[in-house]
Design an enzyme around this catalytic site. Structure first.
Site, PDB file in Angstrom:
ATOM      1  N   LYS A   5      53.124  35.092  43.135  1.00 41.75           N
ATOM      2  CA  LYS A   5      52.216  34.901  44.274  1.00 41.75           C
ATOM      3  C   LYS A   5      52.187  33.426  44.702  1.00 41.75           C
ATOM      4  O   LYS A   5      52.309  33.099  45.880  1.00 41.75           O
ATOM      5  CB  LYS A   5      50.810  35.332  43.845  1.00 41.75           C
ATOM      6  CG  LYS A   5      49.764  35.271  44.933  1.00 41.75           C
ATOM      7  CD  LYS A   5      48.341  35.349  44.374  1.00 41.75           C
ATOM      8  CE  LYS A   5      48.118  36.577  43.516  1.00 41.75           C
ATOM      9  NZ  LYS A   5      46.679  36.799  43.235  1.00 41.75           N
ATOM     10  N   GLY A  39      38.202  30.797  40.545  1.00 39.12           N
ATOM     11  CA  GLY A  39      37.448  32.027  40.308  1.00 39.12           C
ATOM     12  C   GLY A  39      38.311  33.274  40.297  1.00 39.12           C
ATOM     13  O   GLY A  39      39.489  33.263  40.646  1.00 39.12           O
ATOM     14  N   ASP A  40      37.708  34.356  39.859  1.00 40.15           N
ATOM     15  CA  ASP A  40      38.281  35.710  39.910  1.00 40.15           C
ATOM     16  C   ASP A  40      37.077  36.618  39.649  1.00 40.15           C
ATOM     17  O   ASP A  40      35.929  36.203  39.865  1.00 40.15           O
ATOM     18  CB  ASP A  40      39.394  35.881  38.851  1.00 40.15           C
ATOM     19  CG  ASP A  40      40.232  37.149  39.090  1.00 40.15           C
ATOM     20  OD1 ASP A  40      41.145  37.114  39.932  1.00 40.15           O
ATOM     21  OD2 ASP A  40      39.971  38.186  38.453  1.00 40.15           O
ATOM     22  N   ASN A  45      33.555  39.031  46.188  1.00 41.59           N
ATOM     23  CA  ASN A  45      34.038  37.977  47.079  1.00 41.59           C
ATOM     24  C   ASN A  45      35.142  38.479  48.023  1.00 41.59           C
ATOM     25  O   ASN A  45      35.060  38.278  49.241  1.00 41.59           O
ATOM     26  CB  ASN A  45      34.549  36.803  46.229  1.00 41.59           C
ATOM     27  CG  ASN A  45      35.246  35.757  47.060  1.00 41.59           C
ATOM     28  OD1 ASN A  45      36.467  35.769  47.209  1.00 41.59           O
ATOM     29  ND2 ASN A  45      34.485  34.876  47.661  1.00 41.59           N
ATOM     30  N   SER A  77      43.064  27.435  47.618  1.00 45.43           N
ATOM     31  CA  SER A  77      42.801  26.582  46.452  1.00 45.43           C
ATOM     32  C   SER A  77      43.773  25.403  46.444  1.00 45.43           C
ATOM     33  O   SER A  77      43.390  24.269  46.139  1.00 45.43           O
ATOM     34  CB  SER A  77      42.994  27.378  45.158  1.00 45.43           C
ATOM     35  OG  SER A  77      41.843  28.115  44.837  1.00 45.43           O
ATOM     36  N   GLN A 109      50.616  36.003  39.218  1.00 45.28           N
ATOM     37  CA  GLN A 109      50.241  34.720  39.825  1.00 45.28           C
ATOM     38  C   GLN A 109      51.463  33.810  40.009  1.00 45.28           C
ATOM     39  O   GLN A 109      51.547  33.070  40.988  1.00 45.28           O
ATOM     40  CB  GLN A 109      49.196  34.027  38.931  1.00 45.28           C
ATOM     41  CG  GLN A 109      48.376  32.959  39.638  1.00 45.28           C
ATOM     42  CD  GLN A 109      47.249  33.524  40.469  1.00 45.28           C
ATOM     43  OE1 GLN A 109      46.529  34.401  40.033  1.00 45.28           O
ATOM     44  NE2 GLN A 109      47.080  33.017  41.680  1.00 45.28           N
ATOM     45  N   LYS A 133      48.292  27.217  37.805  1.00 42.34           N
ATOM     46  CA  LYS A 133      47.214  27.459  38.766  1.00 42.34           C
ATOM     47  C   LYS A 133      46.876  28.938  38.765  1.00 42.34           C
ATOM     48  O   LYS A 133      47.762  29.793  38.865  1.00 42.34           O
ATOM     49  CB  LYS A 133      47.675  27.047  40.182  1.00 42.34           C
ATOM     50  CG  LYS A 133      46.641  27.300  41.264  1.00 42.34           C
ATOM     51  CD  LYS A 133      45.641  26.162  41.358  1.00 42.34           C
ATOM     52  CE  LYS A 133      44.390  26.495  42.138  1.00 42.34           C
ATOM     53  NZ  LYS A 133      43.287  27.023  41.284  1.00 42.34           N
ATOM     54  N   LYS A 183      46.472  32.229  34.260  1.00 41.97           N
ATOM     55  CA  LYS A 183      45.251  33.031  34.385  1.00 41.97           C
ATOM     56  C   LYS A 183      44.455  32.841  33.099  1.00 41.97           C
ATOM     57  O   LYS A 183      45.024  32.569  32.053  1.00 41.97           O
ATOM     58  CB  LYS A 183      45.583  34.517  34.550  1.00 41.97           C
ATOM     59  CG  LYS A 183      44.494  35.305  35.224  1.00 41.97           C
ATOM     60  CD  LYS A 183      44.563  35.168  36.736  1.00 41.97           C
ATOM     61  CE  LYS A 183      43.349  35.719  37.432  1.00 41.97           C
ATOM     62  NZ  LYS A 183      43.573  35.792  38.892  1.00 41.97           N
ATOM     63  N   THR A 198      40.401  34.696  50.481  1.00 43.74           N
ATOM     64  CA  THR A 198      41.194  35.849  50.024  1.00 43.74           C
ATOM     65  C   THR A 198      41.015  37.031  50.972  1.00 43.74           C
ATOM     66  O   THR A 198      41.983  37.677  51.385  1.00 43.74           O
ATOM     67  CB  THR A 198      40.822  36.231  48.577  1.00 43.74           C
ATOM     68  OG1 THR A 198      40.800  35.048  47.789  1.00 43.74           O
ATOM     69  CG2 THR A 198      41.814  37.219  47.996  1.00 43.74           C
TER      70      THR A 198
HETATM   71  P1  NDP Z   1      34.001  39.784  42.251  1.00 41.85           P
HETATM   72  O1  NDP Z   1      33.529  39.618  40.857  1.00 41.85           O
HETATM   73  O2  NDP Z   1      33.415  38.931  43.301  1.00 41.85           O
HETATM   74  O3  NDP Z   1      33.847  41.290  42.717  1.00 41.85           O
HETATM   75  C1  NDP Z   1      34.454  42.309  42.005  1.00 41.85           C
HETATM   76  C2  NDP Z   1      34.071  43.634  42.632  1.00 41.85           C
HETATM   77  O4  NDP Z   1      34.855  44.660  42.056  1.00 41.85           O
HETATM   78  C3  NDP Z   1      32.622  44.016  42.378  1.00 41.85           C
HETATM   79  O5  NDP Z   1      32.148  44.799  43.425  1.00 41.85           O
HETATM   80  C4  NDP Z   1      32.737  44.814  41.088  1.00 41.85           C
HETATM   81  O6  NDP Z   1      31.668  45.730  40.901  1.00 41.85           O
HETATM   82  C5  NDP Z   1      34.026  45.562  41.309  1.00 41.85           C
HETATM   83  N1  NDP Z   1      34.659  45.815  40.001  1.00 41.85           N
HETATM   84  C6  NDP Z   1      35.002  44.905  39.051  1.00 41.85           C
HETATM   85  N2  NDP Z   1      35.539  45.491  37.982  1.00 41.85           N
HETATM   86  C7  NDP Z   1      35.537  46.798  38.262  1.00 41.85           C
HETATM   87  C8  NDP Z   1      35.968  47.939  37.552  1.00 41.85           C
HETATM   88  N3  NDP Z   1      36.528  47.829  36.312  1.00 41.85           N
HETATM   89  N4  NDP Z   1      35.820  49.142  38.166  1.00 41.85           N
HETATM   90  C9  NDP Z   1      35.259  49.243  39.407  1.00 41.85           C
HETATM   91  N5  NDP Z   1      34.835  48.191  40.128  1.00 41.85           N
HETATM   92  C10 NDP Z   1      34.972  47.003  39.563  1.00 41.85           C
HETATM   93  O7  NDP Z   1      35.596  39.582  42.169  1.00 41.85           O
HETATM   94  P2  NDP Z   1      36.602  39.204  43.336  1.00 41.85           P
HETATM   95  O8  NDP Z   1      36.180  39.796  44.611  1.00 41.85           O
HETATM   96  O9  NDP Z   1      36.860  37.750  43.250  1.00 41.85           O
HETATM   97  O10 NDP Z   1      37.949  39.911  42.814  1.00 41.85           O
HETATM   98  C11 NDP Z   1      38.274  41.248  43.164  1.00 41.85           C
HETATM   99  C12 NDP Z   1      39.765  41.463  42.973  1.00 41.85           C
HETATM  100  O11 NDP Z   1      40.496  40.554  43.796  1.00 41.85           O
HETATM  101  C13 NDP Z   1      40.302  41.245  41.555  1.00 41.85           C
HETATM  102  O12 NDP Z   1      41.364  42.120  41.319  1.00 41.85           O
HETATM  103  C14 NDP Z   1      40.832  39.820  41.611  1.00 41.85           C
HETATM  104  O13 NDP Z   1      41.799  39.589  40.623  1.00 41.85           O
HETATM  105  C15 NDP Z   1      41.413  39.798  43.009  1.00 41.85           C
HETATM  106  N6  NDP Z   1      41.605  38.498  43.626  1.00 41.85           N
HETATM  107  C16 NDP Z   1      40.575  37.620  43.742  1.00 41.85           C
HETATM  108  C17 NDP Z   1      40.780  36.406  44.371  1.00 41.85           C
HETATM  109  C18 NDP Z   1      39.674  35.442  44.607  1.00 41.85           C
HETATM  110  O14 NDP Z   1      39.936  34.427  45.244  1.00 41.85           O
HETATM  111  N7  NDP Z   1      38.461  35.677  44.158  1.00 41.85           N
HETATM  112  C19 NDP Z   1      42.112  36.018  44.865  1.00 41.85           C
HETATM  113  C20 NDP Z   1      43.109  37.063  44.753  1.00 41.85           C
HETATM  114  C21 NDP Z   1      42.845  38.245  44.146  1.00 41.85           C
HETATM  115  P3  NDP Z   1      30.480  45.398  39.881  1.00 41.85           P
HETATM  116  O15 NDP Z   1      29.636  44.369  40.557  1.00 41.85           O
HETATM  117  O16 NDP Z   1      29.803  46.697  39.668  1.00 41.85           O
HETATM  118  O17 NDP Z   1      31.137  44.871  38.631  1.00 41.85           O
HETATM  119  O1  2IT Z   2      44.195  36.155  41.735  1.00 45.41           O
HETATM  120  C1  2IT Z   2      44.075  35.079  42.361  1.00 45.41           C
HETATM  121  O2  2IT Z   2      44.976  34.659  43.109  1.00 45.41           O
HETATM  122  C2  2IT Z   2      42.836  34.322  42.212  1.00 45.41           C
HETATM  123  N1  2IT Z   2      41.937  34.774  41.511  1.00 45.41           N
HETATM  124  C3  2IT Z   2      42.680  32.985  42.879  1.00 45.41           C
HETATM  125  C4  2IT Z   2      43.256  31.901  42.020  1.00 45.41           C
HETATM  126  C5  2IT Z   2      43.045  30.506  42.501  1.00 45.41           C
HETATM  127  O3  2IT Z   2      43.528  29.617  41.790  1.00 45.41           O
HETATM  128  O4  2IT Z   2      42.428  30.261  43.541  1.00 45.41           O
END
Ligand code: NDP
Ligand code: 2IT
Length: 444
Positions: free
Chosen positions: A113, A164-165, A239, A376, A110, A89, A125, A208
């Site tokens: 976590k 997603g991520d 997100n 999830s 992961q 997952k 992943k 998240t």
């Molecule tokens: P999104 O794609 O929704 O948003 C990512 C954000 O981070 C955007 O604002 C993006 O800017 C910025 N970003 C991405 N890459 C870079 C970079 N190399 N340098 C600077 N800014 C950057 O992703 P999420 O919000 O889903 O994920 C954000 C973080 O949270 C990640 O580390 C992810 O692994 C983690 N995460 C996500 C989960 C989820 O459920 N979605 C769960 C747990 C952790 P821009 O638009 O300019 O690219």
């Molecule tokens: O980093 C993370 O925990 C996620 N991107 C969410 C993974 C998931 O299966 O919901």
């Protein structure tokens, strides 16, 4: 040389170029020594060597054509890291920086976590070096369909459940799910983060960011901190960041800065969640647009500068290694009291050590951002039962899970002599659960 040091040295020789993976592995291996001392049998069982080696990695070609008919080829991946406590997952990341090192670090994090959530999910992943920025919806759809055409052979509701991520949100999950369903001719919960009309869970989109704040609430309560009116800086505007803003504001804090990869905005009056949602989620524009909505907001080029903004609480929610030692020192000299990682590994090893030695309350990503994957897993439960829970029901469970993770990380840290060190506590609690399951299942 201790068992963990030996395994880390061997890993360094084998995977020298995988810097992010080595960074994540080192942090885990070097904090679990007290567990290994208590369990000398783990060495004979080769438990650490197995723990840091993914069970399977699939790498594949993703050909797709753009709106002009030009063909492009991206690389797709799925790292199925560990299935000791449940089916694989974890999310899919679409970003040009994606490579095997990044996906292996994310997969390893992961595993721990998911164990911390207390739910039955192993760790994985995947993703691709695809850049969706600037692409039309139909281009993104064709890419997703091509990606899923191969991935569908390797996943399933009881086998591996992606979500997603970065770069993969409800739009991408919708296209991926449509193609999965078409290829497999079945309606099963093989992906999470689905749209609510076709099996998604209420509350998953918020999970998240909200979960991060529920975790921080437990940290504040534990340390008798009153956050009313405190200033918060949140990096990113995707997100996780967006819903972290929403819940931080609801809890009485003021979010004064947010960013994207181009720059950051500062608004001393507080950044409005609905405006960010409109700009980023609905219109898919850049964060600089925010200044058109709020006269008190200022935009600065360059995303790193956000850590110079004075704040009480910092929530890095964008990407790995965004807070280095220099940024950590700046945050500390500006008086930060707590850091909560919404992103995965957003602080470098040096930054974490600085926070811990300077007495900043530090919530590591694998514990603090587990709310997304936990919800999830709640989506998977609802899909299996063919039932839907209300948003209140889901958020109530999410809050219980986040409070529970804080408790187990805290208790494990104390039990193994680390005091209130949530980095060590999260690693130990997660590792012990997975290691015991691996031991019981024999040499696999
Ligand atoms: P999104 O794609 O929704 O948003 C990512 C954000 O981070 C955007 O604002 C993006 O800017 C910025 N970003 C991405 N890459 C870079 C970079 N190399 N340098 C600077 N800014 C950057 O992703 P999420 O919000 O889903 O994920 C954000 C973080 O949270 C990640 O580390 C992810 O692994 C983690 N995460 C996500 C989960 C989820 O459920 N979605 C769960 C747990 C952790 P821009 O638009 O300019 O690219
Ligand atoms: O980093 C993370 O925990 C996620 N991107 C969410 C993974 C998931 O299966 O919901």
């Amino acid at each position: 040389m201790s068992y963990s040091q030996r395994v880390y040295e061997e890993l360094k020789n084998k995977s020298a170029s995988e810097t992010e993976f080595l960074q994540a592995a080192e942090e885990i291996l070097l904090t679990i020594d007290p567990v290994l001392e208590k369990h000398p049998e783990f060495e004979k069982l080769g438990l650490l060597e197995r723990f840091i080696e993914p069970e399977r990695i699939v790498i594949f070609r993703v050909p797709w054509s753009d709106d002009s008919g030009q063909v492009h080829v991206n690389r797709g991946y799925r790292v199925q890291f560990n299935s000791a406590i449940g089916p694989y997952k974890g999310g899919l990341r679409f970003h040009p920086s994606v490579n095997l090192s990044i996906l292996k670090f994310l997969g390893l994090e992961q595993v721990l976590k998911n164990a911390l959530t207390t739910l039955a999910i192993g760790g994985a992943k995947g993703g691709s070096d695809f850049e969706s920025k600037g692409r039309s919806d139909s281009e993104v759809m064709r890419f997703c369909q091509s990606f899923m055409t191969e991935l569908s052979r390797h996943i399933g509701a009881d086998l591996d459940i992606p979500a997603g991520d970065i770069g993969v949100g409800p739009r991408e999950i919708g296209y991926l799910y449509g193609q999965y369903k078409r290829l497999r001719n079945e309606f099963t919960g093989a992906l999470t983060g689905k749209g609510v009309p076709f099996g998604g869970s209420l509350g998953r989109v918020e999970a998240t960011g909200y979960g991060l704040l529920f975790f921080m609430e437990a940290v504040f309560k534990q340390n008798s901190i009153n956050v009313d009116g405190m200033n918060v800086v949140i990096s990113g505007s995707g997100n996780v960041s967006m819903y972290a803003n929403d819940m931080a504001t609801k809890m009485g804090m003021k979010v004064v800065a947010m960013s994207d990869s181009d720059g950051y905005i500062y608004d001393p009056k507080g950044i409005n969640f609905s405006t960010i949602q409109e700009i980023k989620e609905v219109k898919r524009l850049r964060i600089s647009e925010y200044t058109k909505y709020s006269p008190s907001a200022e935009y600065y080029c360059g995303c790193k500068g956000i850590w110079n903004v004075k704040c009480d609480i910092a929530l890095p929610c964008a990407t790995q290694n965004e807070i280095d030692l220099c940024a950590a020192k700046k945050l500390i000299s500006n008086g930060v009291i707590a850091v909560g990682e919404g992103a995965n590994m957003p602080s470098t090893t040096e930054a974490i050590n600085e926070f811990l030695t300077q007495g900043v309350f530090f919530a590591p990503g694998k514990a603090a951002n587990a709310g997304g994957v936990a919800t999830s897993a709640l989506e998977m439960s609802q899909n299996s039962m063919r039932l839907f829970w209300t948003k209140e029901e889901v958020l109530k469970r999410l809050k219980e899970i986040m409070t529970g993770i804080h408790k187990s990380a805290k208790e494990s840290a104390i039990e193994y002599g680390y005091g209130y060190n949530l980095v060590a506590g999260a690693n130990i609690a997660g590792f012990l659960k997975v290691a015991e399951a691996m031991k019981a299942q024999g040499l696999v």
